[in-house]
Design an enzyme around this catalytic site. Structure first.
Site, PDB file in Angstrom:
ATOM      1  N   ARG A 161       0.836  -1.212   0.000  1.00  0.00           N
ATOM      2  CA  ARG A 161       0.000   0.000   0.000  1.00  0.00           C
ATOM      3  C   ARG A 161       0.866   1.256   0.000  1.00  0.00           C
ATOM      4  O   ARG A 161       0.558   2.245  -0.639  1.00  0.00           O
ATOM      5  CB  ARG A 161      -0.936  -0.011   1.204  1.00  0.00           C
ATOM      6  CG  ARG A 161      -2.236  -0.750   0.988  1.00  0.00           C
ATOM      7  CD  ARG A 161      -2.048  -2.211   0.568  1.00  0.00           C
ATOM      8  NE  ARG A 161      -3.308  -2.917   0.451  1.00  0.00           N
ATOM      9  CZ  ARG A 161      -3.841  -3.649   1.432  1.00  0.00           C
ATOM     10  NH1 ARG A 161      -3.180  -3.844   2.571  1.00  0.00           N
ATOM     11  NH2 ARG A 161      -5.000  -4.239   1.258  1.00  0.00           N
ATOM     12  N   ASP A 190       0.176  -6.922  -3.248  1.00  0.00           N
ATOM     13  CA  ASP A 190      -1.231  -6.614  -2.989  1.00  0.00           C
ATOM     14  C   ASP A 190      -1.663  -5.697  -4.116  1.00  0.00           C
ATOM     15  O   ASP A 190      -0.828  -5.240  -4.905  1.00  0.00           O
ATOM     16  CB  ASP A 190      -1.393  -5.928  -1.614  1.00  0.00           C
ATOM     17  CG  ASP A 190      -2.771  -6.193  -1.003  1.00  0.00           C
ATOM     18  OD1 ASP A 190      -3.783  -5.838  -1.636  1.00  0.00           O
ATOM     19  OD2 ASP A 190      -2.832  -6.768   0.088  1.00  0.00           O
ATOM     20  N   HIS A 267      -6.909  -9.815  -3.828  1.00  0.00           N
ATOM     21  CA  HIS A 267      -5.968  -8.700  -3.638  1.00  0.00           C
ATOM     22  C   HIS A 267      -4.910  -8.701  -4.746  1.00  0.00           C
ATOM     23  O   HIS A 267      -3.733  -8.463  -4.471  1.00  0.00           O
ATOM     24  CB  HIS A 267      -5.271  -8.815  -2.275  1.00  0.00           C
ATOM     25  CG  HIS A 267      -6.134  -8.404  -1.110  1.00  0.00           C
ATOM     26  ND1 HIS A 267      -6.329  -7.098  -0.761  1.00  0.00           N
ATOM     27  CD2 HIS A 267      -6.855  -9.135  -0.222  1.00  0.00           C
ATOM     28  CE1 HIS A 267      -7.127  -7.033   0.305  1.00  0.00           C
ATOM     29  NE2 HIS A 267      -7.469  -8.259   0.645  1.00  0.00           N
ATOM     30  N   ASP A 322      -6.729 -14.236   1.784  1.00  0.00           N
ATOM     31  CA  ASP A 322      -7.798 -13.478   2.442  1.00  0.00           C
ATOM     32  C   ASP A 322      -8.641 -12.700   1.433  1.00  0.00           C
ATOM     33  O   ASP A 322      -8.142 -12.275   0.384  1.00  0.00           O
ATOM     34  CB  ASP A 322      -7.208 -12.493   3.465  1.00  0.00           C
ATOM     35  CG  ASP A 322      -6.247 -11.504   2.822  1.00  0.00           C
ATOM     36  OD1 ASP A 322      -5.444 -11.938   1.967  1.00  0.00           O
ATOM     37  OD2 ASP A 322      -6.299 -10.309   3.143  1.00  0.00           O
ATOM     38  N   GLU A 323      -9.892 -12.527   1.802  1.00  0.00           N
ATOM     39  CA  GLU A 323     -10.793 -11.544   1.189  1.00  0.00           C
ATOM     40  C   GLU A 323     -10.890 -11.640  -0.331  1.00  0.00           C
ATOM     41  O   GLU A 323     -11.070 -10.620  -0.999  1.00  0.00           O
ATOM     42  CB  GLU A 323     -10.358 -10.118   1.586  1.00  0.00           C
ATOM     43  CG  GLU A 323     -10.430  -9.885   3.075  1.00  0.00           C
ATOM     44  CD  GLU A 323     -10.028  -8.484   3.492  1.00  0.00           C
ATOM     45  OE1 GLU A 323     -10.757  -7.883   4.296  1.00  0.00           O
ATOM     46  OE2 GLU A 323      -8.994  -7.965   3.037  1.00  0.00           O
ATOM     47  N   TRP A 389      -6.866 -14.135  11.694  1.00  0.00           N
ATOM     48  CA  TRP A 389      -6.939 -12.673  11.833  1.00  0.00           C
ATOM     49  C   TRP A 389      -8.344 -12.181  12.153  1.00  0.00           C
ATOM     50  O   TRP A 389      -8.514 -11.174  12.814  1.00  0.00           O
ATOM     51  CB  TRP A 389      -6.397 -11.985  10.577  1.00  0.00           C
ATOM     52  CG  TRP A 389      -7.246 -12.071   9.347  1.00  0.00           C
ATOM     53  CD1 TRP A 389      -7.330 -13.097   8.469  1.00  0.00           C
ATOM     54  CD2 TRP A 389      -8.126 -11.056   8.840  1.00  0.00           C
ATOM     55  NE1 TRP A 389      -8.195 -12.799   7.449  1.00  0.00           N
ATOM     56  CE2 TRP A 389      -8.705 -11.548   7.650  1.00  0.00           C
ATOM     57  CE3 TRP A 389      -8.479  -9.774   9.276  1.00  0.00           C
ATOM     58  CZ2 TRP A 389      -9.613 -10.804   6.890  1.00  0.00           C
ATOM     59  CZ3 TRP A 389      -9.380  -9.036   8.517  1.00  0.00           C
ATOM     60  CH2 TRP A 389      -9.945  -9.551   7.346  1.00  0.00           C
ATOM     61  N   TYR A 414      -3.768  -5.793  15.435  1.00  0.00           N
ATOM     62  CA  TYR A 414      -3.727  -4.957  14.234  1.00  0.00           C
ATOM     63  C   TYR A 414      -3.175  -3.575  14.571  1.00  0.00           C
ATOM     64  O   TYR A 414      -3.822  -2.771  15.224  1.00  0.00           O
ATOM     65  CB  TYR A 414      -5.114  -4.899  13.580  1.00  0.00           C
ATOM     66  CG  TYR A 414      -5.259  -5.992  12.531  1.00  0.00           C
ATOM     67  CD1 TYR A 414      -4.709  -7.256  12.749  1.00  0.00           C
ATOM     68  CD2 TYR A 414      -5.892  -5.754  11.322  1.00  0.00           C
ATOM     69  CE1 TYR A 414      -4.800  -8.252  11.797  1.00  0.00           C
ATOM     70  CE2 TYR A 414      -5.998  -6.750  10.353  1.00  0.00           C
ATOM     71  CZ  TYR A 414      -5.445  -7.999  10.596  1.00  0.00           C
ATOM     72  OH  TYR A 414      -5.531  -8.982   9.645  1.00  0.00           O
ATOM     73  N   ASP A 416      -2.474  -1.175  12.562  1.00  0.00           N
ATOM     74  CA  ASP A 416      -2.962  -0.029  11.781  1.00  0.00           C
ATOM     75  C   ASP A 416      -4.165   0.606  12.454  1.00  0.00           C
ATOM     76  O   ASP A 416      -4.559   1.709  12.086  1.00  0.00           O
ATOM     77  CB  ASP A 416      -3.320  -0.444  10.348  1.00  0.00           C
ATOM     78  CG  ASP A 416      -4.356  -1.556  10.285  1.00  0.00           C
ATOM     79  OD1 ASP A 416      -4.331  -2.459  11.150  1.00  0.00           O
ATOM     80  OD2 ASP A 416      -5.193  -1.524   9.370  1.00  0.00           O
ATOM     81  N   TRP A 464      -0.819  -3.088   8.513  1.00  0.00           N
ATOM     82  CA  TRP A 464      -1.336  -2.780   7.173  1.00  0.00           C
ATOM     83  C   TRP A 464      -1.138  -1.296   6.950  1.00  0.00           C
ATOM     84  O   TRP A 464      -1.266  -0.503   7.898  1.00  0.00           O
ATOM     85  CB  TRP A 464      -2.827  -3.148   7.094  1.00  0.00           C
ATOM     86  CG  TRP A 464      -3.047  -4.607   7.330  1.00  0.00           C
ATOM     87  CD1 TRP A 464      -3.541  -5.187   8.466  1.00  0.00           C
ATOM     88  CD2 TRP A 464      -2.757  -5.679   6.428  1.00  0.00           C
ATOM     89  NE1 TRP A 464      -3.578  -6.555   8.313  1.00  0.00           N
ATOM     90  CE2 TRP A 464      -3.104  -6.884   7.075  1.00  0.00           C
ATOM     91  CE3 TRP A 464      -2.232  -5.733   5.142  1.00  0.00           C
ATOM     92  CZ2 TRP A 464      -2.946  -8.122   6.476  1.00  0.00           C
ATOM     93  CZ3 TRP A 464      -2.086  -6.974   4.544  1.00  0.00           C
ATOM     94  CH2 TRP A 464      -2.438  -8.154   5.206  1.00  0.00           C
ATOM     95  N   GLU A 466      -2.549   0.989   4.468  1.00  0.00           N
ATOM     96  CA  GLU A 466      -3.415   1.817   3.620  1.00  0.00           C
ATOM     97  C   GLU A 466      -3.342   3.298   4.027  1.00  0.00           C
ATOM     98  O   GLU A 466      -3.260   4.185   3.181  1.00  0.00           O
ATOM     99  CB  GLU A 466      -4.882   1.372   3.736  1.00  0.00           C
ATOM    100  CG  GLU A 466      -5.206   0.085   3.033  1.00  0.00           C
ATOM    101  CD  GLU A 466      -5.102  -1.121   3.955  1.00  0.00           C
ATOM    102  OE1 GLU A 466      -4.302  -1.086   4.906  1.00  0.00           O
ATOM    103  OE2 GLU A 466      -5.813  -2.114   3.695  1.00  0.00           O
TER     104      GLU A 466
HETATM  105  C1  ACM Z   1      -6.409  -9.171   6.429  1.00  0.00           C
HETATM  106  O1  ACM Z   1      -6.411  -8.314   7.306  1.00  0.00           O
HETATM  107  N1  ACM Z   1      -7.127  -9.016   5.329  1.00  0.00           N
HETATM  108  C2  ACM Z   1      -5.648 -10.411   6.572  1.00  0.00           C
END
Ligand code: ACM
Ligand code: ZN
Length: 685
Positions: A161, A190, A267, A322-323, A389, A414, A416, A464, A466
């Site tokens: 990011r 990512d 991602h 993930d996601e 997570w 986390y 962030d 993270w 972002e």
């Molecule tokens: C994550 O926070 N998407 C692993």
């Protein structure tokens, strides 16, 4: 800082001279050591410490290299002793002890560290460095026997990011080693940018690593485009293979294993904009997930992983997982054909098919697969390790099924997330992990049973990026919370005490600041939202509320009584004190039970830009005798602009003279499609 240290040192010398009972002195060491026994007398740290060791070969040269550049991290210079007898510091391998454990013995004339391996000796030295930092040059005699609770103590850094130079990474590795963290999980790919040189696919670093926006936010909301590295607007970057080798080597000498993460199947916008033939649509800028229906996808992923494996000696290769949106898969003819042929019932099983195949590839190369907890969906691959997570559940489920797990629940790990009063924090996602939350985390509570806890390898803090464009900002988010995670990973719960840890952290933050790091200023932390610490008692407390419409079931707080239960919300909208409504005006009527004078009506609302939580456009206040016909009192307009990105909280209130049995607070939605309104307590006086 300096003054306090010298007073401490004087006090320590006094205690030591009197033969202090164990426990009255502090070692100052993070993470808290397992056993500490104070002795008689003290060791005076010279300007240059003559040392000796029976380490040999690579282990000896690693340690010698560290002693040569340890100036910032150790209060004396090191020089090899002329003979073992003349050494003031001896580092000796011993036949006993679990991996990474050590015994540090500080006596009047000599310090001895014994350990079963080079990592243990190194950690003994880190403890000595902190002990000397805490006590000054006169270190009270002490015997510390120490060992980690978990073998995996990690830190993850997202460099997609916002790209960070290699030097930034190495600065953090130095501190990781100081706090006995031993896994660096490098989130290298990512959607916002590919960060690792792959010789077979040069477009990944000529194109997918660059974007015409300086910040993630511009990319995310500005069309998610990429550009050629020569574009005058190009922002981003990547690590060459040589740079990666240097980081791996730097980390190895600090007893840190670097685990690369190559994201799949989600991602992956940056890859699919570069190689659209790997996506379901076959077009750039459409998909974010690889197409598991195409063989080309597996060919690409395995070719990339082959180069990654050649670079990274780590047992684990993290494949993300993930996601994934899986949207394109539902209608893609190739994905449907793959599902038909393989007998896969849904897109979760299709994802699981991909993970199984990739695991087979990695296992065939002697490596193990690590992935985010979504890899459980559709069935876990046979040897996979799960990184949990979304809470602890995924990790526990994996451990129950006989798989290893690493715990990194966002509620505690986390980095962030905001750590304090958001009005003084840089803009961030409106979620919170305070130092204390990071600390109050048991990744493997006894209640799970020994069969489960033995599968839990450890814990990891994740940054993270972002919302974190600069290195300074990143350091503020990492430190000191990663110290809490380091202690969770190393120290047995019986040795952990938050108040004591907090004191050690304040010293450690000062120490970091003196060395040019940018930790969060923990000593001036506000702590919990002040309003949340008091209980409200007023005319509305305990009275029923009529809702039009009812709150969202996702943010029900304590249900129907929540807005008059006397409890105001904290910083976090998910703390079960804030109630939320999606995409609607909100009318709340409190029944005071009987007609009575009313002098003030108030309610708080919040704005969380990155969670689509908005202040109401306006709040109308009214009273009524019958609950049907309301007399308006006032309308209070919102003054917080949409563009305001820090999380914020505002009271909307009316004050005056009125009478009535029913009080109405009406919050008007601000017109943002999909936006939330949150409030925590209606207060009528
Ligand atoms: C994550 O926070 N998407 C692993
Ligand atoms: Zn497809």
């Amino acid at each position: 800082m300096k003054l306090r240290t010298s007073i401490f040192a004087a006090a320590a010398a006094l205690f030591a001279a009197c033969g202090t009972p164990s426990g009255e002195l502090s070692t100052g060491i993070i993470p808290a050591p397992d056993s500490v026994a104070w002795g008689e007398g003290a060791f005076r740290m010279p300007e240059t410490l003559a040392w000796t060791t029976d380490l040999a070969g690579q282990e000896l040269s690693d340690l010698a290299a560290w002693t040569e550049r340890a100036g910032d991290f150790f209060p004396a210079a090191f020089a090899p002793a002329a003979s073992p007898d003349e050494a003031a510091l001896e580092l000796r391998l011993a036949a006993q002890g679990t991996p990474e454990s050590y015994v540090l013995d500080v006596a009047r004339g000599r310090i001895t560290i014994t350990a079963p391996d080079a990592a243990g000796l190194f950690y003994g030295l880190q403890s000595l460095a902190q002990l000397a930092g805490h006590h000054g040059r006169r270190i009270p005699a002490v015997r510390i026997a120490d060992a980690p609770r978990f073998p995996y103590r990690g830190f993850m850094l997202d460099v997609s990011r916002h790209f960070r130079p290699k030097e930034f990474v190495e600065r953090q590795l130095d501190l990781m080693a100081r706090y006995k963290l031993n896994r660096f999980h490098w989130h290298l790919t990512d959607g916002a940018g590919w960060r690792i040189e792959i010789e077979r696919y040069p477009e990944l670093t000529d194109f997918a690593a660059w974007r015409p926006y300086p910040n993630w936010e511009g990319w995310q909301f500005g069309g998610k485009r990429y550009c050629h590295r020569d574009d005058p607007a190009a922002e981003g970057g990547y690590y060459t293979k040589d740079e990666i080798r240097e980081v791996i080597e730097y980390a190895r000498a600090l007893h840190i294993t670097v685990i690369p993460e190559i994201e799949m199947p989600g991602h992956s916008e940056e890859v699919l904009a570069t190689y659209p033939a790997l996506s379901c649509s076959g077009k750039p800028y459409v998909d974010s997930d690889f197409c598991p229906g195409r063989e080309e996808t597996f060919e690409f992923l395995e070719n990339v992983l082959a180069e990654v494996i050649e670079l990274f000696p780590s047992e684990y290769i993290h494949i993300g997982g993930d996601e994934a949106s899986k949207t394109g898969w539902k209608t893609c003819p190739r994905c449907r054909e793959r599902m038909r042929r393989e007998g896969l019932r849904d897109v979760d099983e299709l994802q699981s098919y991909l993970v199984h195949r990739i695991e087979g590839y990695l296992n065939g190369k002697g490596r193990s697969l690590l992935g985010w907890d979504e890899i459980l969906q559709g069935g876990l691959a046979p040897n996979a390790t799960v990184m949990s997570w979304r809470g602890a559940e995924g990790g526990i489920a994996a451990a129950r099924a006989g798989h290893h797990a690493v715990m990194t629940p966002n509620s505690h790990c986390y980095l962030d997330y905001c750590q304090d009063d958001p009005s003084s924090e840089p803009p961030a996602a409106p979620a919170f992990v305070t130092l204390e939350q990071a600390y109050r985390h048991d990744p493997a509570p006894d209640s799970l049973g020994a069969d489960v806890t033995k599968m839990i390898l450890g814990v990891q803090g994740n940054l993270w990026c972002e919302h974190i464009p600069t290195g300074e900002h990143a350091e503020r988010m990492i430190w000191p919370r990663l110290m809490a995670i380091a202690e969770v990973g190393w120290s047995r719960p019986e040795r952990m005490d938050y108040a004591d840890f907090h004191g050690r952290v304040l010293d450690a933050v000062g120490w970091l600041q003196e060395r040019g790091y940018h930790p969060f200023d923990q000593k001036n932390a506000v702590g919990p939202r002040p309003e949340s610490l008091d209980t409200v008692a007023c005319l509305s407390t305990g009275r029923p509320v009529i809702y039009r419409p009812k709150y969202s079931p996702s943010y029900a707080a304590a249900g129907d009584g929540s807005l008059t239960d006397g409890l105001r919300g904290g910083w976090n909208y998910g703390d079960r004190r804030w109630q939320g409504w999606l995409n609607t005006d909100v009318e709340l009527v409190v029944d005071l039970g009987e007609r009575q004078p009313v002098r003030r009506i108030a309610a708080d609302f919040m704005q969380g830009f990155y969670a689509d939580i908005w202040m109401p456009r306006a709040v109308e206040f009214a009273v009524s005798d019958d609950g049907e016909r309301f007399g308006p009192l006032t309308t209070v307009e919102n003054e917080v602009p949409f563009e305001y990105k820090r999380n914020c909280y505002r009271e909307f209130a009316w004050q005056g003279e009125a009478e009535g049995r029913y009080v109405r607070v009406k919050a008007l939605r601000n017109g943002r499609q999909g936006g939330w309104i949150f409030t925590d307590e209606i207060r009528v006086e």
